[in-house]
Structures are given as C-alpha cells and as structure tokens.
Design a protein around this motif. Structure first.
Motif, PDB file in Angstrom:
ATOM      1  N   GLN A 173       0.837  -1.200   0.000  1.00  0.00           N
ATOM      2  CA  GLN A 173       0.000   0.000   0.000  1.00  0.00           C
ATOM      3  C   GLN A 173       0.872   1.251   0.000  1.00  0.00           C
ATOM      4  N   ALA A 174       1.936   1.223   0.790  1.00  0.00           N
ATOM      5  CA  ALA A 174       2.835   2.384   0.864  1.00  0.00           C
ATOM      6  C   ALA A 174       3.535   2.614  -0.474  1.00  0.00           C
ATOM      7  N   ALA A 195       3.653   5.815  -5.504  1.00  0.00           N
ATOM      8  CA  ALA A 195       3.384   5.882  -6.947  1.00  0.00           C
ATOM      9  C   ALA A 195       2.241   6.859  -7.230  1.00  0.00           C
ATOM     10  N   TRP A 196       1.215   6.861  -6.387  1.00  0.00           N
ATOM     11  CA  TRP A 196       0.083   7.778  -6.576  1.00  0.00           C
ATOM     12  C   TRP A 196       0.568   9.227  -6.471  1.00  0.00           C
ATOM     13  N   VAL A 197       1.342   9.510  -5.437  1.00  0.00           N
ATOM     14  CA  VAL A 197       1.835  10.878  -5.227  1.00  0.00           C
ATOM     15  C   VAL A 197       2.767  11.288  -6.372  1.00  0.00           C
ATOM     16  N   SER A 198       3.626  10.382  -6.818  1.00  0.00           N
ATOM     17  CA  SER A 198       4.500  10.680  -7.958  1.00  0.00           C
ATOM     18  C   SER A 198       3.667  10.991  -9.195  1.00  0.00           C
ATOM     19  N   GLY A 199       2.621  10.198  -9.410  1.00  0.00           N
ATOM     20  CA  GLY A 199       1.727  10.444 -10.530  1.00  0.00           C
ATOM     21  C   GLY A 199       1.020  11.787 -10.407  1.00  0.00           C
ATOM     22  N   PHE A 200       0.569  12.106  -9.207  1.00  0.00           N
ATOM     23  CA  PHE A 200      -0.095  13.390  -8.987  1.00  0.00           C
ATOM     24  C   PHE A 200       0.842  14.542  -9.347  1.00  0.00           C
ATOM     25  N   LEU A 201       2.072  14.467  -8.854  1.00  0.00           N
ATOM     26  CA  LEU A 201       3.045  15.524  -9.156  1.00  0.00           C
ATOM     27  C   LEU A 201       3.331  15.596 -10.654  1.00  0.00           C
ATOM     28  N   LEU A 202       3.391  14.442 -11.314  1.00  0.00           N
ATOM     29  CA  LEU A 202       3.601  14.409 -12.756  1.00  0.00           C
ATOM     30  C   LEU A 202       2.440  15.094 -13.476  1.00  0.00           C
ATOM     31  N   GLY A 203       1.231  14.670 -13.177  1.00  0.00           N
ATOM     32  CA  GLY A 203       0.057  15.256 -13.826  1.00  0.00           C
ATOM     33  C   GLY A 203      -0.068  16.742 -13.541  1.00  0.00           C
ATOM     34  N   PHE A 204       0.157  17.106 -12.315  1.00  0.00           N
ATOM     35  CA  PHE A 204       0.071  18.506 -11.910  1.00  0.00           C
ATOM     36  C   PHE A 204       1.108  19.333 -12.668  1.00  0.00           C
ATOM     37  N   GLY A 205       2.310  18.814 -12.751  1.00  0.00           N
ATOM     38  CA  GLY A 205       3.399  19.533 -13.417  1.00  0.00           C
ATOM     39  C   GLY A 205       3.272  19.601 -14.923  1.00  0.00           C
ATOM     40  N   LEU A 206       2.565  18.633 -15.520  1.00  0.00           N
ATOM     41  CA  LEU A 206       2.392  18.651 -16.979  1.00  0.00           C
ATOM     42  C   LEU A 206       1.604  19.862 -17.446  1.00  0.00           C
ATOM     43  N   LYS A 207       0.662  20.307 -16.641  1.00  0.00           N
ATOM     44  CA  LYS A 207      -0.213  21.384 -17.078  1.00  0.00           C
ATOM     45  C   LYS A 207      -0.084  22.671 -16.265  1.00  0.00           C
ATOM     46  N   LYS A 244       9.645  10.279  -1.155  1.00  0.00           N
ATOM     47  CA  LYS A 244      10.865   9.698  -0.575  1.00  0.00           C
ATOM     48  C   LYS A 244      10.552   8.820   0.640  1.00  0.00           C
ATOM     49  N   LEU A 245       9.265   8.591   0.895  1.00  0.00           N
ATOM     50  CA  LEU A 245       8.805   7.834   2.056  1.00  0.00           C
ATOM     51  C   LEU A 245       9.429   6.444   2.096  1.00  0.00           C
ATOM     52  N   ASP A 246       9.856   6.051   3.283  1.00  0.00           N
ATOM     53  CA  ASP A 246      10.314   4.684   3.491  1.00  0.00           C
ATOM     54  C   ASP A 246       9.071   3.805   3.459  1.00  0.00           C
ATOM     55  N   THR A 247       8.997   2.915   2.494  1.00  0.00           N
ATOM     56  CA  THR A 247       7.781   2.131   2.309  1.00  0.00           C
ATOM     57  C   THR A 247       7.805   0.797   3.058  1.00  0.00           C
ATOM     58  N   HIS A 248       8.782   0.613   3.938  1.00  0.00           N
ATOM     59  CA  HIS A 248       8.787  -0.600   4.743  1.00  0.00           C
ATOM     60  C   HIS A 248       7.930  -0.352   5.982  1.00  0.00           C
ATOM     61  N   PHE A 249       6.850  -1.072   6.050  1.00  0.00           N
ATOM     62  CA  PHE A 249       5.950  -0.980   7.195  1.00  0.00           C
ATOM     63  C   PHE A 249       5.778  -2.367   7.781  1.00  0.00           C
ATOM     64  N   ASP A 250       5.748  -2.445   9.100  1.00  0.00           N
ATOM     65  CA  ASP A 250       5.374  -3.687   9.755  1.00  0.00           C
ATOM     66  C   ASP A 250       3.854  -3.750   9.725  1.00  0.00           C
ATOM     67  N   GLU A 251       3.323  -4.898   9.926  1.00  0.00           N
ATOM     68  CA  GLU A 251       1.867  -5.051   9.909  1.00  0.00           C
ATOM     69  C   GLU A 251       1.276  -4.735  11.290  1.00  0.00           C
ATOM     70  N   SER A 252       1.883  -3.797  11.997  1.00  0.00           N
ATOM     71  CA  SER A 252       1.405  -3.432  13.324  1.00  0.00           C
ATOM     72  C   SER A 252       0.255  -2.435  13.230  1.00  0.00           C
ATOM     73  N   GLU A 253      -0.502  -2.344  14.291  1.00  0.00           N
ATOM     74  CA  GLU A 253      -1.613  -1.392  14.348  1.00  0.00           C
ATOM     75  C   GLU A 253      -1.084   0.038  14.266  1.00  0.00           C
ATOM     76  N   GLU A 254       0.065   0.272  14.871  1.00  0.00           N
ATOM     77  CA  GLU A 254       0.683   1.605  14.854  1.00  0.00           C
ATOM     78  C   GLU A 254       1.059   2.016  13.425  1.00  0.00           C
ATOM     79  N   ASP A 255       1.694   1.098  12.684  1.00  0.00           N
ATOM     80  CA  ASP A 255       2.063   1.393  11.294  1.00  0.00           C
ATOM     81  C   ASP A 255       0.830   1.547  10.411  1.00  0.00           C
ATOM     82  N   LYS A 256      -0.193   0.735  10.673  1.00  0.00           N
ATOM     83  CA  LYS A 256      -1.432   0.836   9.904  1.00  0.00           C
ATOM     84  C   LYS A 256      -2.055   2.220  10.108  1.00  0.00           C
ATOM     85  N   GLN A 257      -2.057   2.688  11.342  1.00  0.00           N
ATOM     86  CA  GLN A 257      -2.615   4.010  11.651  1.00  0.00           C
ATOM     87  C   GLN A 257      -1.772   5.120  11.009  1.00  0.00           C
TER      88      GLN A 257
END
Length: 185
Positions: A98-99, A104-116, A139-152
C-alpha cells in the motif's frame, strides 16, 4: 458513488498492454491533471497519458476504456459535495505494498500537476506546501510492519494526501471542471 475496478485486475490490464506502471500512478496522474485545472472537455488527458506512459503511442481500446473510467471517477469524486474522493490503492495488500502504491500515486499526482500547471509563483501558500509535502512523500520509506501503529500511520498519510488533493482541486481545478462536469457523469 462509483467504485474502482479491482486493483489487481487493473494492474494485469496495464501489464497485458505493456504499460508497467501501477494503477495508483495512473489515478494519481489523472488526479494531478484535474487538480491543476485541466479543462475536462478537451479530453487532452489521453494524449498526455500516452506521452508519459506509452512513448506517445496510442492506447489499445481496453486501456482507453480503463483510463476514461478512471477519469470519470476522479471528476465525480472531486466534484462530490460530500468529498468522497479516494485514492486508488491496493487496500487488500500488505502495508508495504500500500505504501509503495501511495508513493506511486503521489509521484503520478506531481507528474500530472506539473504537466499542465506551470505558474508555481501564483499558487497559494497552502498549495505550495502541498506540493512540497508531496515531493517529500515520494521519498517515504515504504517498509511498514503489519502493526496497528504502522497501519494508523499509513492511514494518516493517506488521509493527508486525499485532503490535500481536494484542496488543490478546490483552488485550481474547480473552475475548469464546474462548467463541464455534467457532461462527464
């Protein structure tokens, strides 16, 4: 409110047509295009997506249909008075997956935003902050444990991005979409 296609099926559709990007990135790119004020009637988004995801080559019909479906969903979600805009992410996957999709979503948003959107100096302080924050989120570290804290923690980042995309659309994209949104639904 309309629903997204199954994420894994969307990924498979893209890969079957030699488009090796995440559905989240496509959704983010379309969201960025609309949030920065792309005129919906122009249908310019297919050409822009083709340029950045397919070396300028035309998309096959199933991809055009998928992109049109996503485009209509983004328009509907951005214009929803209840603010039901959601990010297209693989929510049934691990937190790390998910992370990665979120980045990828944020990178895409910045790409689309910057195109126009070329006039960064005219942005409000809030939009400038969002763009800066989004750049950091890529630049987010996408390693998350499956803990409740990381999920939140991941949920909070997703919610911040969701609200921030709505803010950009409200400030920059609303005028371009308001006159034509009825024709897209």
């Amino acid at each position: 409110m309309s629903e997204f296609r199954d994420y894994q099926q969307a990924q498979l559709l893209l890969e079957q047509h030699d488009i090796y990007i995440a559905p989240a990135e496509v959704h983010g790119t379309i969201s960025g295009l609309l949030a920065c004020g792309l005129n919906i009637e122009e249908q310019e988004y297919l050409g822009l997506l083709s340029d950045v995801f397919n070396d300028g080559q035309k998309f096959a019909a199933p991809l055009k249909e998928f992109f049109a479906e996503l485009y209509k969903l983004v328009v509907a979600h951005f214009n929803d008075p209840e603010h039901h805009f959601e990010l297209y992410l693989p929510l049934e996957e691990s937190l790390s997956d998910q992370a990665n999709a979120l980045v990828a979503w944020v990178s895409g948003f910045l790409l689309g935003f910057g195109l126009k959107q070329k006039d960064y100096g005219k942005f409000s302080a809030d939009v400038k902050e969002v763009i800066g924050d989004f750049s950091e989120i890529t630049k987010l570290d996408t390693h998350f444990d499956e803990s409740e804290e990381d999920k939140q923690a991941l949920h909070e980042v997703i919610e911040y991005i969701r609200v921030s995309a709505l803010l950009c659309f409200a400030e920059l994209g609303k005028d371009a979409a308001s006159s034509t949104s009825k024709t897209v639904h």
